[in-house]
Enzyme design. Structure first.
Site, PDB file in Angstrom:
ATOM      1  N   MET A  95       0.817  -1.211   0.000  1.00 35.19           N
ATOM      2  CA  MET A  95       0.000   0.000   0.000  1.00 35.19           C
ATOM      3  C   MET A  95       0.858   1.272   0.000  1.00 35.19           C
ATOM      4  SD  MET A  95      -2.804  -1.490  -0.359  1.00 35.19           S
ATOM      5  CE  MET A  95      -4.236  -0.471  -0.020  1.00 35.19           C
ATOM      6  N   HIS A 114      -5.035  -4.299  -8.392  1.00 38.78           N
ATOM      7  CA  HIS A 114      -5.913  -3.304  -7.784  1.00 38.78           C
ATOM      8  C   HIS A 114      -7.351  -3.815  -7.823  1.00 38.78           C
ATOM      9  CE1 HIS A 114      -7.258   0.591  -6.461  1.00 38.78           C
ATOM     10  NE2 HIS A 114      -8.176   0.551  -7.404  1.00 38.78           N
TER      11      HIS A 114
END
Ligand code: GAR
Length: 205
Positions: A95, A114
């Protein structure tokens, strides 16, 4: 005996590591002709590190908080990856945005997954944004990484329905099933030399 080059994977994670697990499984089954050289987390408590250890893989924490700035952090990532001969970097729930320093070395050789159909709903809250917008279809995207937020050339996508009563959790679970299929597939295609980046597009085959 084949003298074909075998890719060496370095997998970067920040959390629970279910995508990591799907890749480990595919490699162990011989579906992806690659070695996993190292799993790196930027968070010391990431469950992904435990998964890596259980699979007998080197698990390394490179804690972002120990570095003064992003360049120093990226230099440490590069050092660890190069030391282990990594040729393809896999972001699996990692992240953090990677910048110039990292991509100067691993640009075109770094993939991300994603949980949305990019370019819709980039960023850290894809499921929440998807539900709030009211779209009827979502899914997941594997793409090469560039300096933007989830903006690099798209390799594979898979779609799922968004249901009227979906919560972030139910939608995330439906998408995750597809993530675990297309990420190993995309890595397999790369390892077989079947991906070619042409401008914004990725040609397969
Ligand atoms: C996955 O859903 C992945 O698509 C997402 O984080 C989750 C990690 O799960 N990545 C992003 O949102 C990146 N912008 P995992 O740790 O169980 O693989």
């Amino acid at each position: 005996m084949s003298d074909a080059k075998q890719e060496v994977l370095g997998i970067l994670c920040s959390g629970r590591g279910t995508n990591l697990q799907s890749i480990i499984t595919a490699v162990n089954r011989g579906e992806i002709a690659a070695d996993i050289a190292v799993v790196i987390s930027d968070k010391p408590d990431a469950a992904a590190l435990t998964r890596a250890e259980k699979a007998g893989l080197p698990a390394v924490c490179i804690d972002r908080r120990r570095f003064a700035d992003r360049d120093a952090f990226e230099a440490a990532l590069i050092g660890e990856l190069q030391k282990r001969g990594v040729t393809l970097v896999i972001l699996a729930g990692f992240m953090r945005l990677l910048g110039k320093t990292f991509l100067h070395v691993y640009g075109g050789r770094t993939m991300n997954i994603h949980p949305a159909l990019l370019p819709a709903f980039p960023g850290a809250h894809a499921h929440r944004d998807t539900i709030a917008y009211g779209v009827k279809v979502s899914g997941c995207t594997v793409h090469f990484v560039d300096e933007g937020m989830d903006t690099g050339p798209i390799i594979l996508q898979a779609a799922v329905p968004v249901l009227d009563d979906d919560t972030e959790e139910t939608l995330a679970a439906r998408i995750l099933v597809e993530e675990h299929k297309i990420y190993p597939q995309a890595i397999k295609l790369y390892c077989e030399g079947l991906l070619c980046i042409v401008g914004r597009k990725v040609r397969i085959g």
